[in-house]
Design an enzyme around this catalytic site. Structure first.
Site: not given
Length: 291
Positions: A57, A128, A198, A204
């Protein structure tokens, strides 16, 4: 006759102006937040780790390449130098403008300027995802690699992804990377398509949680912090208020975050009263609404 001709010209000009504005509005709206913007959920312990692509991340500035310019998550233009984006192509890309680990503030100070500087040469565009791609994430990841291989830009990269088999391996990798200064891990299900909002297929994972709050007051320091900031009183969107007294440098205690600004803090779960436990100041959130 002159009046009629003049009136016709005015009406025609007005109609043309309105049409141009509408077209410009549609062009602007094309990449505003109403378009697909996939966001991660917090890691859940009930997943099958081997079904996910895993990556570090990165703590940078999220940026979308529209095919002609870079924009923030809120749809505002990022004033990147023309030489930085040269060769990016026409496809829509999702990525992170990134400098290095533990360099968020410096990254923001470079990429959010209205007038770009030569410091952009240190920035990397770490990709990404492909928002308009209809395939699953494995296919999108493969196509991202192809795009970067074919790209002439020295600033575009794909964030490295890897696979692990067990949760023990996952947590060990998290510990390893965090010890090296990483923020955490991202997990993306291999068969997931790109979706708005979402996504339960994008997770994460960090050693701590973080959130944002608004500064509502400065509380004076005591002892060695006498005459400086002791803590800030902050408020969540829910209206809950609490104090953050750690994480500040001496310079920040002399020049604390202004009242009304948004700050990011980290914490470790909640107290019985629902207050973030062991809240620590991380940074002032940069203003991403500036164009």
């Amino acid at each position: 006759m002159r009046f009629s001709t003049h009136l016709y010209a005015l009406l025609t000009s007005s109609l043309l102006f309105t049409t141009v504005n509408l077209c410009m509005a549609k062009e602007t709206e094309q990449y505003k937040p109403s378009q697909p913007q996939q966001l991660a959920q917090v890691y859940q312990d009930d997943i099958k780790v081997k079904e996910y692509w895993i990556s570090e991340k990165l703590d940078g500035i999220r940026a979308r390449w529209t095919g002609s310019e870079l924009i923030t998550r809120n749809g505002n233009r990022i004033h990147a130098p023309s030489w930085f984006v040269k060769g990016f192509g026409k496809q829509v890309l999702d990525g992170e403008l990134w400098l290095a680990r533990n360099s968020f503030e410096k990254t923001a100070s470079i990429v959010l300027r209205d007038t770009p500087t030569n410091d952009w040469k240190h920035i990397k565009y770490m990709l990404f995802d492909l928002p308009q791609h209809k395939g699953d994430f494995t296919r999108r990841l493969n196509d991202l690699e192809t795009i970067v291989d074919d790209c002439t830009s020295p600033y575009m990269f794909v964030i490295p992804h890897f696979k692990l088999n067990t949760k023990d391996q996952l947590m060990a990798k998290l510990d390893e990377l965090v010890a090296q200064g990483a923020e955490g891990l991202m997990l993306h299900h291999q068969r997931a398509t790109y979706q708005n909002g979402r996504s339960a297929n994008l997770l994460k994972l960090k050693k701590h949680q973080d959130s944002e709050a608004t500064v509502v007051a400065h509380l004076p320091g005591k002892g060695k912090y006498l005459g400086m900031l002791g803590a800030i009183l902050v408020e969540l969107d829910s209206g809950l208020q609490f104090k953050i007294g750690s994480g500040f440098s001496d310079l920040q205690r002399r020049n604390p975050p202004q009242i009304g600004t948004t700050v990011t803090f980290k914490y470790y779960g909640y107290t019985a009263k629902g207050i973030p436990r062991f809240a620590v100041f991380l940074r002032v959130k940069p203003d991403l609404t500036k164009s």
